[in-house]
Scaffold this motif. Structure first.
Motif, PDB file in Angstrom:
ATOM      1  N   HIS A  71     -15.606   2.950  24.555  1.00 50.56           N
ATOM      2  CA  HIS A  71     -15.856   1.653  24.042  1.00 50.56           C
ATOM      3  C   HIS A  71     -14.325   1.766  23.527  1.00 50.56           C
ATOM      4  N   VAL A  94     -12.475  -3.334  21.538  1.00 45.56           N
ATOM      5  CA  VAL A  94     -13.338  -3.099  21.835  1.00 45.56           C
ATOM      6  C   VAL A  94     -14.771  -4.590  21.128  1.00 45.56           C
ATOM      7  N   SER A 130     -19.382  -7.185  27.574  1.00 44.07           N
ATOM      8  CA  SER A 130     -18.132  -6.517  26.034  1.00 44.07           C
ATOM      9  C   SER A 130     -16.846  -7.435  26.690  1.00 44.07           C
TER      10      SER A 130
END
Length: 138
Positions: free
Chosen positions: A41, A60, A131
């Motif tokens: 990430h 992140v 994400s």
């Protein structure tokens, strides 16, 4: 399945000829580094360019500050990322992180994971694994 390398492994055609020491498996070692939570990430977020600590934490998403600091320090010791400190004229110094050439080479790994996931993994009904940076191009 055991991933032990033979005593001498030649580099792929066209690559620099290097030997792998007996008992060392580069794949096993690379997976060990890359499987650490948040590592890919962090690399993925830095593919977009250098970022300060807070900007990186937002990109992140979900990683606490202590863990992010630990991962950044580890990636720096592996020479995958670089850190520089900016003077902010009387305020606290700002740390800025960027990928080294070795870190940028992981872009192909991340692109391969992206292509594989788009073909083989589908979002479960009612469960999202989005994400913060998932919409960005790799």
């Amino acid at each position: 399945m055991t991933l032990a390398a033979p005593p001498q492994v030649a580099a792929p055609s066209g690559a620099a000829a290097t030997a792998v020491p007996a008992g060392f498996c580069p794949v096993y070692r690379a997976i060990g580094v890359l499987q650490e939570k948040w590592v890919l990430h962090i690399v993925r977020a830095l593919l977009d360019g250098e970022k300060g600590f807070n900007e990186l934490a937002r990109a992140v998403g979900g990683c606490n500050s202590a863990t992010l600091t630990q991962r950044l320090e580890h990636l720096e010791t592996l020479a995958l990322i670089g850190k520089r400190t900016e003077d902010t004229h009387g305020k606290l110094a700002r740390s800025v992180y960027s990928l080294t050439p070795a870190g940028r080479e992981l872009q192909g790994v991340i692109q391969a994971i992206d292509m594989w996931a788009r073909e083989h993994l589908h979002e479960d009904e009612g469960k999202s694994e989005a994400s913060a940076g998932c919409g960005s191009t790799v």
